[in-house]
Design an enzyme around this catalytic site. Structure first.
Site, mmCIF file in Angstrom:
data_model
loop_
_atom_site.group_PDB
_atom_site.id
_atom_site.type_symbol
_atom_site.label_atom_id
_atom_site.label_comp_id
_atom_site.label_asym_id
_atom_site.label_seq_id
_atom_site.Cartn_x
_atom_site.Cartn_y
_atom_site.Cartn_z
ATOM 1 N N ARG A 1 0.860 -1.197 0.000
ATOM 2 C CA ARG A 1 0.000 0.000 0.000
ATOM 3 C C ARG A 1 0.886 1.234 0.000
ATOM 4 O O ARG A 1 1.648 1.449 0.949
ATOM 5 C CB ARG A 1 -0.882 0.018 1.248
ATOM 6 C CG ARG A 1 -1.642 -1.292 1.498
ATOM 7 C CD ARG A 1 -3.052 -1.206 0.966
ATOM 8 N NE ARG A 1 -3.664 -2.517 0.842
ATOM 9 C CZ ARG A 1 -4.774 -2.873 1.480
ATOM 10 N NH1 ARG A 1 -5.374 -2.036 2.307
ATOM 11 N NH2 ARG A 1 -5.296 -4.059 1.277
ATOM 12 N N GLU B 1 0.371 4.157 0.736
ATOM 13 C CA GLU B 1 -0.275 5.225 1.511
ATOM 14 C C GLU B 1 0.762 5.886 2.408
ATOM 15 O O GLU B 1 1.602 5.214 2.985
ATOM 16 C CB GLU B 1 -1.408 4.633 2.364
ATOM 17 C CG GLU B 1 -2.512 4.003 1.520
ATOM 18 C CD GLU B 1 -3.287 2.896 2.239
ATOM 19 O OE1 GLU B 1 -2.942 2.587 3.395
ATOM 20 O OE2 GLU B 1 -4.207 2.342 1.627
ATOM 21 N N ARG C 1 -0.306 1.273 13.277
ATOM 22 C CA ARG C 1 -0.950 0.064 12.757
ATOM 23 C C ARG C 1 -0.911 -0.058 11.237
ATOM 24 O O ARG C 1 -1.533 -0.938 10.665
ATOM 25 C CB ARG C 1 -2.385 -0.021 13.268
ATOM 26 C CG ARG C 1 -3.271 1.130 12.859
ATOM 27 C CD ARG C 1 -4.691 0.938 13.390
ATOM 28 N NE ARG C 1 -5.624 1.709 12.603
ATOM 29 C CZ ARG C 1 -5.758 3.019 12.694
ATOM 30 N NH1 ARG C 1 -5.038 3.721 13.553
ATOM 31 N NH2 ARG C 1 -6.629 3.660 11.928
ATOM 32 N N HIS C 2 -0.202 0.847 10.583
ATOM 33 C CA HIS C 2 -0.058 0.788 9.123
ATOM 34 C C HIS C 2 1.398 0.657 8.724
ATOM 35 O O HIS C 2 2.261 1.342 9.264
ATOM 36 C CB HIS C 2 -0.590 2.065 8.464
ATOM 37 C CG HIS C 2 -2.067 2.191 8.486
ATOM 38 N ND1 HIS C 2 -2.719 2.948 9.427
ATOM 39 C CD2 HIS C 2 -3.023 1.665 7.687
ATOM 40 C CE1 HIS C 2 -4.031 2.875 9.203
ATOM 41 N NE2 HIS C 2 -4.248 2.106 8.152
ATOM 42 N N GLU D 1 -9.022 -2.225 13.525
ATOM 43 C CA GLU D 1 -9.562 -3.194 12.564
ATOM 44 C C GLU D 1 -8.554 -4.322 12.333
ATOM 45 O O GLU D 1 -7.367 -4.073 12.153
ATOM 46 C CB GLU D 1 -9.829 -2.463 11.236
ATOM 47 C CG GLU D 1 -10.293 -3.392 10.131
ATOM 48 C CD GLU D 1 -10.316 -2.704 8.751
ATOM 49 O OE1 GLU D 1 -10.756 -1.537 8.666
ATOM 50 O OE2 GLU D 1 -9.898 -3.348 7.772
ATOM 51 N N SER E 1 -11.250 -7.228 6.926
ATOM 52 C CA SER E 1 -12.431 -6.790 6.187
ATOM 53 C C SER E 1 -12.868 -7.929 5.299
ATOM 54 O O SER E 1 -12.027 -8.653 4.761
ATOM 55 C CB SER E 1 -12.115 -5.579 5.304
ATOM 56 O OG SER E 1 -11.988 -4.424 6.092
ATOM 57 N N ARG F 1 -1.421 -7.294 12.563
ATOM 58 C CA ARG F 1 -2.408 -6.703 13.479
ATOM 59 C C ARG F 1 -2.979 -7.769 14.413
ATOM 60 O O ARG F 1 -3.242 -7.498 15.585
ATOM 61 C CB ARG F 1 -3.525 -6.035 12.695
ATOM 62 C CG ARG F 1 -3.054 -4.771 12.006
ATOM 63 C CD ARG F 1 -4.238 -3.940 11.582
ATOM 64 N NE ARG F 1 -3.813 -2.821 10.761
ATOM 65 C CZ ARG F 1 -4.655 -1.990 10.186
ATOM 66 N NH1 ARG F 1 -5.967 -2.149 10.346
ATOM 67 N NH2 ARG F 1 -4.207 -0.985 9.468
#
Ligand code: ATP
Ligand code: MG
Length: 420
Positions: free
Chosen positions: A201, A203, A209-210, A343, A346, A394
């Protein structure tokens, strides 16, 4: 083994010199062993050498085991031979005995040395057990393990958070999720597949947590709906907790953890109920259709206090492949698995009808032409299917109450870190 001859090799954890007697403590991933150096037994030369072995050198010791109540775990080794296999330089980049605290960046810069710290290592050994438990569970459920490409031509969700790479004369990217491929495998008749592999990712987040590279545990099941795969997910997670609590006693002890296995089934809360709960709290004002912000998630986590599912999300904020309810298309069969802190996963029942899928792609402002390789699999008999993606790190960080996802990844990749 009192009285038995043994050969041990490990790192020189510490040396203590008391004059005519000295101690060398050896360490490996299973713990410490005290080697008691006695001048008379070793001879002057070897005794002198052994007393000055630099910390963290790799050392081999041959000798006899002796019960000694004052030694760690009640035994000492009386050596007849000591050999430095490979000496460590001084000074060390960090202190692996955990006596001195150390900045995260320093630890990550010398990660090989950091992982010699028992509590750091324990988390990765537990992670391996989590993976074993998950794999065992999938195999027991008749799920086939697969690998799908990480070098791809198109984005899963058409987003911009992709890492471009150079691929001969073509444009290519690192895949952000195996989503489209595992769905195509449903069209291939593989029925139920799982994949454990990296997702990328691009991002620019800077959170605990990322990361920009993560390991995702993905499942996809034909002829299953969202409810069925939620049951598989909660069973898989609870199974991992149970496996770790039974098989990783030493590592949990090192971490000082008394692991509580969560109870089944997890609570199910709809997105709308979550909004109502959050709006009871002063200051949290959310509109239907807003993504839940971190503050709301934290509030929900604190008030629920255990794992829970968030279900029935607005179709507008879940990806195009999420199946809307037939009677109320603004709500969809997507769900998130939440730990009170964040989270974890998903998932959803997916759109399996070709026309509906093309419609959903257009609704999201994307061009179906870019998804032709994927859409093709929906034209010749695609079973209904559902699945999820669960973040490995996670899961481990919440299980072990680690503060930062970087503590659950051997060599983390973030906005600033590409080495080691
Ligand atoms: P978030 O909202 O927390 O950023 P997401 O909804 O973007 O996550 P999904 O695309 O749903 O993430 O991915 C499925 C799972 O993969 C997530 O629930 C999470 O456990 C894990 N995951 C996703 N992105 C990351 C990341 N950047 N770093 C670590 N784990 C991630
Ligand atoms: Mg998500």
């Amino acid at each position: 083994m009192d009285g038995k001859e043994v050969t041990l090799a490990g790192f020189a954890h510490e040396t203590r010199d008391l004059g005519g007697i000295a101690f060398l403590v050896l360490r490996d991933r299973k713990g410490l062993a005290q080697v008691t150096l006695v001048k008379k037994l070793l001879g002057k030369e070897v005794f002198k050498m052994a007393r000055t072995i630099s910390r963290e050198s790799v050392v081999l010791v041959r000798g006899n085991v002796k019960a000694e109540p004052k030694a760690p775990r009640g035994y000492e080794i009386l050596p007849s031979e000591i050999r430095v296999i490979n000496a460590a330089q001084v000074p060390l980049p960090l202190d692996p005995t955990e006596k001195v605290e150390c900045e995260l960046d320093t630890r990550l810069d010398a990660r090989f040395m950091d992982i010699r710290r028992p509590s750091v290592l324990a988390a990765f050994e537990i992670e391996s057990s989590v993976l074993k438990s998950l794999r065992d569970y999938f195999y027991q459920k008749g799920v086939t393990e697969v690998f799908t490409p990480k070098i791809v031509a198109a984005a899963t969700e058409g987003g911009t958070d992709l890492f471009p790479i150079s691929y001969f004369e073509k444009e290519a990217f690192l895949n952000q999720s195996p989503q489209l491929y595992k769905q195509m495998l449903m069209g291939a008749g593989m029925d139920r597949v799982f994949e454990i592999g990296p997702i990328f990712r691009a991002e620019e987040h800077d959170t605990r947590r990322h990361l920009n590279e993560a390991i995702s545990i993905d499942l996809e099941v034909s002829f299953a709906d969202d409810k069925a795969v939620m049951e598989l997910l909660e069973e898989a997670v609870v199974g991992a907790y149970r496996y770790v609590s039974e098989n990783c006693r030493y590592q949990l002890e090192v971490l000082g953890l008394n692991l509580a296995v969560p109870k089944l089934p997890f609570r199910r809360i709809t997105y709308t109920e979550a909004l109502d709960l959050a709006s009871e709290k002063v200051g949290v004002k959310m509109q239907w259709g807003d993504d839940l912000d971190t503050e709301t998630e934290r509030f929900l986590g604190e008030s629920i206090g255990e794992h829970y599912f968030l279900t029935d999300w607005p179709s507008s904020i879940k990806p195009y492949y999420t199946l809307p309810y037939e009677d109320r298309p603004d709500v969809c069969r997507g769900f998130d698995l939440m730990h009170p802190r964040m989270e974890l996963a998903s998932g959803a029942q997916r759109v399996h009808g070709y026309d509906q899928l093309v419609g959903r792609i257009k609704e999201k402002g994307l061009d179906p032409d870019g998804f032709e390789f994927y859409l093709k699999a929906f034209r010749y008999g695609m079973p209904p299917h559902a699945g999820w993606g669960l973040g490995l790190s996670r899961l481990v960080m919440t299980m072990l109450n680690l503060e930062n996802i970087r503590d659950a990844v051997l060599f983390p990749r973030d906005r600033r870190r590409l080495v080691p």
